[in-house]
Design an enzyme around this catalytic site. Structure first.
Site, PDB file in Angstrom:
ATOM      1  N   LEU A  62      10.743   6.771  18.088  1.00  0.00           N
ATOM      2  CA  LEU A  62      11.578   6.080  19.655  1.00  0.00           C
ATOM      3  C   LEU A  62      10.214   5.349  20.390  1.00  0.00           C
ATOM      4  O   LEU A  62      10.886   4.105  20.859  1.00  0.00           O
ATOM      5  CB  LEU A  62      12.086   7.226  20.278  1.00  0.00           C
ATOM      6  CG  LEU A  62      12.359   7.321  21.703  1.00  0.00           C
ATOM      7  CD1 LEU A  62      13.582   6.431  21.674  1.00  0.00           C
ATOM      8  CD2 LEU A  62      12.674   8.564  22.003  1.00  0.00           C
ATOM      9  N   HIS A  63       8.749   5.878  20.656  1.00  0.00           N
ATOM     10  CA  HIS A  63       8.199   4.952  20.900  1.00  0.00           C
ATOM     11  C   HIS A  63       8.170   5.149  22.523  1.00  0.00           C
ATOM     12  O   HIS A  63       7.006   6.262  23.441  1.00  0.00           O
ATOM     13  CB  HIS A  63       7.875   4.317  20.633  1.00  0.00           C
ATOM     14  CG  HIS A  63       7.569   3.935  19.096  1.00  0.00           C
ATOM     15  ND1 HIS A  63       6.593   5.751  18.511  1.00  0.00           N
ATOM     16  CD2 HIS A  63       7.372   3.462  18.649  1.00  0.00           C
ATOM     17  CE1 HIS A  63       6.694   5.476  17.291  1.00  0.00           C
ATOM     18  NE2 HIS A  63       6.852   4.273  17.104  1.00  0.00           N
ATOM     19  N   GLU A 108       0.736  -0.964  -0.273  1.00  0.00           N
ATOM     20  CA  GLU A 108      -0.002  -0.207  -0.206  1.00  0.00           C
ATOM     21  C   GLU A 108       0.927   1.486  -0.343  1.00  0.00           C
ATOM     22  O   GLU A 108       1.719   1.123   0.319  1.00  0.00           O
ATOM     23  CB  GLU A 108      -0.876  -0.476   1.426  1.00  0.00           C
ATOM     24  CG  GLU A 108      -1.443  -0.906   1.193  1.00  0.00           C
ATOM     25  CD  GLU A 108      -2.904  -1.375   2.204  1.00  0.00           C
ATOM     26  OE1 GLU A 108      -3.862  -1.380   2.079  1.00  0.00           O
ATOM     27  OE2 GLU A 108      -2.555  -1.585   3.435  1.00  0.00           O
ATOM     28  N   CYS A 116       6.311  -6.458   7.191  1.00  0.00           N
ATOM     29  CA  CYS A 116       7.211  -5.753   8.201  1.00  0.00           C
ATOM     30  C   CYS A 116       8.184  -7.369   9.065  1.00  0.00           C
ATOM     31  O   CYS A 116       7.106  -8.035   9.878  1.00  0.00           O
ATOM     32  CB  CYS A 116       7.347  -4.397   8.822  1.00  0.00           C
ATOM     33  SG  CYS A 116       8.506  -3.500   9.733  1.00  0.00           S
ATOM     34  N   GLY A 136       6.431  -1.458   6.024  1.00  0.00           N
ATOM     35  CA  GLY A 136       7.931  -2.110   6.246  1.00  0.00           C
ATOM     36  C   GLY A 136       8.875  -1.370   6.890  1.00  0.00           C
ATOM     37  O   GLY A 136       9.167   0.259   7.240  1.00  0.00           O
ATOM     38  N   GLU A 137       9.558  -1.985   7.233  1.00  0.00           N
ATOM     39  CA  GLU A 137      11.612  -0.886   7.492  1.00  0.00           C
ATOM     40  C   GLU A 137      12.701  -1.025   6.520  1.00  0.00           C
ATOM     41  O   GLU A 137      12.888  -1.419   6.368  1.00  0.00           O
ATOM     42  CB  GLU A 137      11.711  -2.008   8.365  1.00  0.00           C
ATOM     43  CG  GLU A 137      12.867  -1.607   9.232  1.00  0.00           C
ATOM     44  CD  GLU A 137      13.224   0.074   9.614  1.00  0.00           C
ATOM     45  OE1 GLU A 137      12.446   0.283  10.552  1.00  0.00           O
ATOM     46  OE2 GLU A 137      14.224   0.956   9.214  1.00  0.00           O
TER      47      GLU A 137
HETATM   48  N1  SAH Z   1       9.279   1.185   9.743  1.00  0.00           N
HETATM   49  C1  SAH Z   1       9.052   2.206  10.483  1.00  0.00           C
HETATM   50  C2  SAH Z   1       8.258   3.347   9.385  1.00  0.00           C
HETATM   51  C3  SAH Z   1       6.737   3.134   8.775  1.00  0.00           C
HETATM   52  S1  SAH Z   1       5.871   3.355  10.152  1.00  0.00           S
HETATM   53  C4  SAH Z   1       8.787   2.569  11.354  1.00  0.00           C
HETATM   54  O1  SAH Z   1       8.912   2.117  12.050  1.00  0.00           O
HETATM   55  O2  SAH Z   1       9.261   4.018  11.673  1.00  0.00           O
HETATM   56  C5  SAH Z   1       5.672   4.991  10.360  1.00  0.00           C
HETATM   57  C6  SAH Z   1       5.380   5.375  11.418  1.00  0.00           C
HETATM   58  O3  SAH Z   1       4.244   5.016  12.270  1.00  0.00           O
HETATM   59  C7  SAH Z   1       6.432   5.050  12.801  1.00  0.00           C
HETATM   60  O4  SAH Z   1       6.288   5.775  13.639  1.00  0.00           O
HETATM   61  C8  SAH Z   1       5.292   4.030  13.628  1.00  0.00           C
HETATM   62  O5  SAH Z   1       5.919   3.468  14.833  1.00  0.00           O
HETATM   63  C9  SAH Z   1       4.133   3.940  13.719  1.00  0.00           C
HETATM   64  N2  SAH Z   1       2.814   4.045  13.319  1.00  0.00           N
HETATM   65  C10 SAH Z   1       2.684   2.433  13.855  1.00  0.00           C
HETATM   66  N3  SAH Z   1       1.986   1.982  13.995  1.00  0.00           N
HETATM   67  C11 SAH Z   1       0.995   3.015  14.237  1.00  0.00           C
HETATM   68  C12 SAH Z   1      -0.393   3.258  15.132  1.00  0.00           C
HETATM   69  N4  SAH Z   1      -0.986   2.352  15.653  1.00  0.00           N
HETATM   70  N5  SAH Z   1      -0.579   4.109  15.682  1.00  0.00           N
HETATM   71  C13 SAH Z   1       0.324   5.103  15.500  1.00  0.00           C
HETATM   72  N6  SAH Z   1       1.278   5.355  15.202  1.00  0.00           N
HETATM   73  C14 SAH Z   1       2.073   4.150  14.688  1.00  0.00           C
HETATM   74 FE1  SF4 Z   2       5.265  -0.914  11.589  1.00  0.00          FE
HETATM   75 FE2  SF4 Z   2       7.097   0.656  11.407  1.00  0.00          FE
HETATM   76 FE3  SF4 Z   2       7.088  -1.533  13.515  1.00  0.00          FE
HETATM   77 FE4  SF4 Z   2       7.491  -2.295  11.270  1.00  0.00          FE
HETATM   78  S1  SF4 Z   2       9.229  -1.028  11.485  1.00  0.00           S
HETATM   79  S2  SF4 Z   2       6.025  -3.308  12.532  1.00  0.00           S
HETATM   80  S3  SF4 Z   2       6.171  -0.615   9.480  1.00  0.00           S
HETATM   81  S4  SF4 Z   2       6.145   0.259  13.363  1.00  0.00           S
END
Ligand code: SAH
Ligand code: SF4
Length: 364
Positions: free
Chosen positions: A230-231, A107, A129, A176-177
């Site tokens: 970072l989260h 997508e 991913c 994806g990452e």
């Molecule tokens: N894989 C990469 C890029 C794709 S995700 C990464 O993780 O950075 C893009 C952003 O959306 C990332 O910061 C990811 O953590 C965040 N994300 C993933 N799931 C989410 C959700 N359910 N609600 C809000 N943000 C989310």
């Molecule tokens: Fe989702 Fe990014 Fe985590 Fe992969 S790395 S599982 S795309 S938030």
């Protein structure tokens, strides 16, 4: 016997899958025309037609002879990305489900923001991913394969061809990452810059924290933005919700980000998903301040978008607006700029973390 020279009028017609040209860089197009025994300037012409003029057929390429156009049509095609499904949100966001040549699905999302005139495309870099973040729908899919540079770039071209609009910003925030597919992602960034014409300062790569990938990207010294998901700054929570962080821990990760900022002269974006009771607490806010104090960065808070786990449950809660603002004030104590990400396309599962090829699974 005289060697038969391939002329523009007697190119071989391939019975195999036609080679797709959209998404290829100029050197790749040059290799293609060379294989056909054509002069190099033909690659430049194809490049202009595909990228500057958005051609969708060889027929339109009027500065090529009719014979050459016919032959190109026999051996090549503009794109091999098929639009399997398109959904349009009530806020105008468009979500594209593309079928790749091997039938796999990915997508991409086209977003517009009221306060910004330019369109942003959110691209996928892998099918599924492997990182498996516990709040992300793509993570629930598991990993299938890496996308090629061409498949990444052609998402932008396909979006432009379908929407008739030009994409100005690109974020690698779809499925994806990206930094577990660093070489193809770096190649795709260069084609986006040099062929599609996207300014490097309008490109953002988001990573869950793949240290070797961050170091590899830093070597390129590009002027793109690096965003770190970072989260949760506290190691225990982060290891629970972003499992890859068990491999690359905070001190090593922060050092890689600092090096990136030094080498590229760019401020890092820290992405921070707000999960009620998990990442929006005072304790996490204090940890955040500790880790980002010396890093040139800004903080982007992402209120959780609901996602359905394989067990059929929505694992987290999005904090209330009040709780989001409270955490924002807490994060602002770091002295960094703090923003809350505006959600787009939630009604069509196109918001951050919601990409999971739902149409394939029979939902719309
Ligand atoms: N894989 C990469 C890029 C794709 S995700 C990464 O993780 O950075 C893009 C952003 O959306 C990332 O910061 C990811 O953590 C965040 N994300 C993933 N799931 C989410 C959700 N359910 N609600 C809000 N943000 C989310
Ligand atoms: Fe989702 Fe990014 Fe985590 Fe992969 S790395 S599982 S795309 S938030």
């Amino acid at each position: 016997m005289a060697e038969e020279k391939t002329t523009e009028e007697n190119l071989p017609a391939s019975k195999a899958e036609k080679i797709a040209l959209s998404g290829l860089s100029l050197p790749e197009l040059e290799a293609f025309v060379r294989q056909l025994g054509l002069p190099a300037y033909r690659a430049k012409q194809l490049h202009t037609w595909i990228y500057a003029k958005g051609a969708t057929t060889f027929e339109e390429m009027t500065d090529l002879s009719a014979g050459l156009r016919k032959k190109l049509d026999q051996v090549a095609q503009i794109s091999n990305l098929k639009l399997a499904h398109l959904q349009v949100s009530k806020d105008g966001t468009r979500k594209y489900l593309f079928a790749l040549p091997d039938g796999k699905l990915v997508e991409a999302v086209l977003m517009s923001f009221a306060d910004r005139p330019n369109l942003t495309a959110c691209l996928s870099s892998q099918v599924g991913c492997a990182v498996g973040c516990t709040f992300c729908a793509t993570g629930f899919l598991g990993f299938t394969r890496n996308l090629t540079s061409q498949e990444i770039v052609d998402q932008v071209m396909a979006i432009q061809r379908e929407s008739g609009q030009r994409v100005a910003n690109v974020v690698y925030m779809g499925q994806g990452e990206p930094l577990l597919n660093a070489e193809e992602v770096i190649a795709s960034i260069k084609t986006l810059m040099y062929s599609v014409g996207i300014g490097q300062r309008h490109i953002t790569v988001s990573t869950s924290g793949i240290v070797p990938g961050i170091n590899r990207l830093a070597e390129e010294r590009l002027q793109i933005t690096l965003a770190l998901s970072l989260h949760a700054p506290d190691a225990k929570t982060r290891e629970e919700i972003v499992p890859i962080s068990r491999k690359w821990k905070m001190p090593e990760l922060m050092k890689a980000l600092q090096d990136y900022a030094d080498k590229c002269g760019r401020r890092i974006t820290i992405e921070y998903v707000l999960l009620a009771g998990v990442t929006d607490t005072e304790e996490q806010g204090r940890e955040l301040a500790y880790w980002v104090a010396d890093l040139p960065c800004m903080v982007n808070l992402i209120p959780y978008n609901p996602t359905l786990s394989p067990e059929g449950v929505v694992p987290y809660k999005r904090p209330s607006i009040d709780a989001q603002q409270r955490f924002r004030r807490l994060a602002e104590k770091t002295g960094k700029t703090v923003t809350i990400r505006l959600e787009r396309g939630t009604d069509i599962d196109a918001a951050c973390g919601q990409l999971h090829n739902a149409y394939q699974q029979g939902k719309q």
